[in-house]
Design a protein around this motif. Sequence first.
Motif, PDB file in Angstrom:
ATOM      1  N   SER A   1       2.730   6.341  -0.580  1.00 58.57           N
ATOM      2  CA  SER A   1       1.295   6.087  -0.583  1.00 58.57           C
ATOM      3  C   SER A   1       0.584   7.375  -0.145  1.00 58.57           C
ATOM      4  O   SER A   1       1.011   8.021   0.811  1.00 58.57           O
ATOM      5  CB  SER A   1       0.987   4.961   0.409  1.00 58.57           C
ATOM      6  OG  SER A   1      -0.394   4.793   0.539  1.00 58.57           O
TER       7      SER A   1
ATOM      8  N   GLY B   1      -0.412   1.236  -9.408  1.00 57.60           N
ATOM      9  CA  GLY B   1       0.164   0.302  -8.435  1.00 57.60           C
ATOM     10  C   GLY B   1      -0.855  -0.702  -7.909  1.00 57.60           C
ATOM     11  O   GLY B   1      -0.640  -1.916  -7.974  1.00 57.60           O
TER      12      GLY B   1
ATOM     13  N   ARG C   1      -1.193  -4.733  -8.644  1.00 57.40           N
ATOM     14  CA  ARG C   1      -1.121  -5.697  -7.524  1.00 57.40           C
ATOM     15  C   ARG C   1      -2.322  -6.629  -7.566  1.00 57.40           C
ATOM     16  O   ARG C   1      -2.237  -7.782  -7.178  1.00 57.40           O
ATOM     17  CB  ARG C   1      -1.066  -4.959  -6.203  1.00 57.40           C
ATOM     18  CG  ARG C   1       0.298  -4.330  -5.970  1.00 57.40           C
ATOM     19  CD  ARG C   1       0.872  -4.782  -4.657  1.00 57.40           C
ATOM     20  NE  ARG C   1       2.258  -4.395  -4.542  1.00 57.40           N
ATOM     21  CZ  ARG C   1       3.187  -5.204  -4.062  1.00 57.40           C
ATOM     22  NH1 ARG C   1       2.890  -6.427  -3.695  1.00 57.40           N
ATOM     23  NH2 ARG C   1       4.429  -4.792  -3.954  1.00 57.40           N
TER      24      ARG C   1
ATOM     25  N   PHE D   1       5.059  -7.306   0.256  1.00 57.89           N
ATOM     26  CA  PHE D   1       5.786  -6.042   0.205  1.00 57.89           C
ATOM     27  C   PHE D   1       7.224  -6.199   0.714  1.00 57.89           C
ATOM     28  O   PHE D   1       7.837  -5.244   1.154  1.00 57.89           O
ATOM     29  CB  PHE D   1       5.013  -4.962   0.967  1.00 57.89           C
ATOM     30  CG  PHE D   1       3.800  -4.511   0.203  1.00 57.89           C
ATOM     31  CD1 PHE D   1       3.890  -3.469  -0.710  1.00 57.89           C
ATOM     32  CD2 PHE D   1       2.593  -5.170   0.347  1.00 57.89           C
ATOM     33  CE1 PHE D   1       2.780  -3.073  -1.453  1.00 57.89           C
ATOM     34  CE2 PHE D   1       1.475  -4.780  -0.386  1.00 57.89           C
ATOM     35  CZ  PHE D   1       1.574  -3.726  -1.295  1.00 57.89           C
TER      36      PHE D   1
ATOM     37  N   ASN E   1       7.788  -6.839  -8.616  1.00 59.18           N
ATOM     38  CA  ASN E   1       6.595  -6.103  -9.025  1.00 59.18           C
ATOM     39  C   ASN E   1       6.967  -4.956  -9.969  1.00 59.18           C
ATOM     40  O   ASN E   1       6.383  -4.793 -11.044  1.00 59.18           O
ATOM     41  CB  ASN E   1       5.919  -5.566  -7.749  1.00 59.18           C
ATOM     42  CG  ASN E   1       4.671  -4.766  -8.035  1.00 59.18           C
ATOM     43  OD1 ASN E   1       3.897  -5.125  -8.918  1.00 59.18           O
ATOM     44  ND2 ASN E   1       4.465  -3.691  -7.304  1.00 59.18           N
ATOM     45  N   ILE E   2       7.982  -4.188  -9.591  1.00 59.25           N
ATOM     46  CA  ILE E   2       8.361  -3.019 -10.399  1.00 59.25           C
ATOM     47  C   ILE E   2       8.961  -3.466 -11.729  1.00 59.25           C
ATOM     48  O   ILE E   2       8.712  -2.861 -12.777  1.00 59.25           O
ATOM     49  CB  ILE E   2       9.368  -2.115  -9.624  1.00 59.25           C
ATOM     50  CG1 ILE E   2       8.721  -1.599  -8.336  1.00 59.25           C
ATOM     51  CG2 ILE E   2       9.860  -0.945 -10.478  1.00 59.25           C
ATOM     52  CD1 ILE E   2       7.398  -0.909  -8.515  1.00 59.25           C
TER      53      ILE E   2
ATOM     54  N   ILE F   1       4.551   2.728  -5.998  1.00 64.54           N
ATOM     55  CA  ILE F   1       5.413   3.464  -5.059  1.00 64.54           C
ATOM     56  C   ILE F   1       6.860   3.415  -5.573  1.00 64.54           C
ATOM     57  O   ILE F   1       7.549   4.407  -5.602  1.00 64.54           O
ATOM     58  CB  ILE F   1       5.335   2.851  -3.644  1.00 64.54           C
ATOM     59  CG1 ILE F   1       3.928   3.045  -3.072  1.00 64.54           C
ATOM     60  CG2 ILE F   1       6.372   3.509  -2.724  1.00 64.54           C
ATOM     61  CD1 ILE F   1       3.730   2.484  -1.674  1.00 64.54           C
ATOM     62  N   ALA F   2       7.284   2.239  -5.998  1.00 65.02           N
ATOM     63  CA  ALA F   2       8.648   2.026  -6.501  1.00 65.02           C
ATOM     64  C   ALA F   2       9.671   2.689  -5.574  1.00 65.02           C
ATOM     65  O   ALA F   2      10.323   3.668  -5.947  1.00 65.02           O
ATOM     66  CB  ALA F   2       8.778   2.543  -7.930  1.00 65.02           C
ATOM     67  N   PRO F   3       9.831   2.181  -4.373  1.00 65.25           N
ATOM     68  CA  PRO F   3      10.600   2.917  -3.364  1.00 65.25           C
ATOM     69  C   PRO F   3      12.116   2.849  -3.536  1.00 65.25           C
ATOM     70  O   PRO F   3      12.819   3.672  -2.948  1.00 65.25           O
ATOM     71  CB  PRO F   3      10.194   2.226  -2.053  1.00 65.25           C
ATOM     72  CG  PRO F   3       9.801   0.838  -2.446  1.00 65.25           C
ATOM     73  CD  PRO F   3       9.246   0.931  -3.833  1.00 65.25           C
TER      74      PRO F   3
ATOM     75  N   LYS G   1      -6.683   5.599   2.463  1.00 59.67           N
ATOM     76  CA  LYS G   1      -7.052   4.186   2.638  1.00 59.67           C
ATOM     77  C   LYS G   1      -6.926   3.754   4.098  1.00 59.67           C
ATOM     78  O   LYS G   1      -7.121   2.583   4.416  1.00 59.67           O
ATOM     79  CB  LYS G   1      -6.149   3.312   1.770  1.00 59.67           C
ATOM     80  CG  LYS G   1      -6.197   3.677   0.307  1.00 59.67           C
ATOM     81  CD  LYS G   1      -5.201   2.872  -0.483  1.00 59.67           C
ATOM     82  CE  LYS G   1      -5.082   3.415  -1.894  1.00 59.67           C
ATOM     83  NZ  LYS G   1      -3.936   2.848  -2.605  1.00 59.67           N
TER      84      LYS G   1
ATOM     85  N   ILE H   1       0.252  -3.223   9.907  1.00 57.86           N
ATOM     86  CA  ILE H   1       0.874  -3.539   8.613  1.00 57.86           C
ATOM     87  C   ILE H   1       2.380  -3.415   8.819  1.00 57.86           C
ATOM     88  O   ILE H   1       2.840  -2.402   9.348  1.00 57.86           O
ATOM     89  CB  ILE H   1       0.492  -2.526   7.518  1.00 57.86           C
ATOM     90  CG1 ILE H   1      -1.020  -2.382   7.406  1.00 57.86           C
ATOM     91  CG2 ILE H   1       1.092  -2.904   6.181  1.00 57.86           C
ATOM     92  CD1 ILE H   1      -1.445  -1.388   6.343  1.00 57.86           C
TER      93      ILE H   1
END
Length: 521
Positions: A354, A381, A385, A394, A402-403, A425-427, A463, A474
């Motif tokens: 991010s 992204g 969402r 998340f 999601n990905i 992000i696709a971590p 953000k 978070i």
Amino acid sequence: MSHERARALKQEATRLESISLTAAQLCDIELLLTGAYAPVTRLMTRQDLGPEPAASQIGRVARPQLQVFLEVNAASASKLSLGQRVVLRDDEGAMLAVLTIEDIWDPRMAAKDALPQATEATPQALPTPETEARCLRVGGSIEGIGTPGRHDYPELRVTPSWLAEEPRRRRLQRMILVDSAAELTQTAHQAVAAIAAEIDALVVLQIADDGLQPTDLRLHRAVRECREALRQYPAGRAQLALLPLVSKGNDVHELLRRAAVYGNYGATHCILDPRDYGLGSGAEGSAALSKLSAEGLLKTSMTLISSLDLTGPAGGLTADRGAGRPHASHSRGARRSGRVPGRRGATCFFTGLSGAGKSTVARALAARLGQLDRTVSLLDGDIIRKHLSSELTFSKEHRDLNIRRIGYVASEVTRHAGIAICAPIAPYRITRATVRGMIESLGEFLEIHVSTPIQICEKRDPKGLYAKAHAGLIKDFTGVSDPYEEPEHPEIAIDTSQVEVEDAVARIVAELRARGCLHGS
Ligand code: PPS
């Protein structure tokens, strides 16, 4: 604003309620913050707006020419109260300004009947279709935190203070601003050039941003047509400007709003078509414009072109739009080229932390491909969402889902020879590999690692999420409390703290060209 103040505001904003702005609202905030709406510098309250016009006056100009306030649906407004500070964000969630609310009202009610929920913070009620549809207006002072990240045509996006100085820098006396310049005929441009020479003016061909996404070919066409039109003017006597304007209607209020904005950008003269603002054509339109001018409703230094002598070769600008544009057939041909057979589809799959700059580069790439007349589907992204994965969290499972959803949509776009640009992000490595597997047999797949170091991302924190993640507000935040697995063999790696956005875009475009995904390759 000092750096310290901006930093303090940003920090405060992470704790504030947010309002997400539409494209039109984003333009309004930008116009307020840059001084393009001067003397208005805040979102107006009922007091600023003055009394409502009597029914008999509606349609005539009985209100201040600038009416800038924020409209929010009633459900969101029920979370707001007078004196509250809220952060205004763009569609990606970037923080733009802090608003201190001074008034909230329902335009359908008489001024004296303030809504009960407008004056006190009330518990959040579940939205009903009725409250969702109803819009309340909000006014108050704003302080800017950042400017909207606009990455298409940055060279054409000028500030009022910069543009207003441009005639002087070019040793010219005046500025003629041409409203919606892409619409003018060649003959009309010739007439403008003749007038500009006579009054020693710089011509600014204005293109309205109109809230168009960088993927929208209409914007690219307008820019192309205006660039073409520049050839009608002597070198150094004309330029393009892409202004943050979204049309708010086609009446006299819109005309006056534009006239005020153009004046603040330094225009001494303005060319516009009175028919666009409901004032009629020919002599009728000219008379209406002269009347507004005589009533002092336009900036004193501003003259509308129809009051100049236009009986030259153009015949009359106000009636000369649309038909017979010399390059119309050329652009229609280009329009068709969005579907040249045999062109390979591709997915540009951005991945990174991010704040790494994924959306920035992705949007700039979308704009560049649009300039090359290639339609793209931008799967950012945040946007995904909001619209496709709104129920997902998340957690690892949900991120994977999601990905894979993004991958599926991208594979369909690629299959049909389009270009999909994904920017999540696709971590997790394994999920990215799955997406690659879904697409490689259908077209090209470029994994683009936006490798900006986490220290830089945390410093940018557009953000305010890193601040929240460190404060424990978070959980499972990528890079702080959830892993980011770096790509081992990405097709392209970009560290946006080292590489300019345009250079990054050029690399990707070159790669797409080499792989046969672009026209002429
Ligand atoms: S993922 O992991 O690929 O499914 O994430 P993505 O769909 O790209 O959404 C990332 C954006 O969501 C915001 N956000 C978070 N990111 C990471 N971790 C947590 N816990 C989180 N919560 C909210 C954040 O704004 C990301 O947007 P970008 O544009 O990347 O900053």
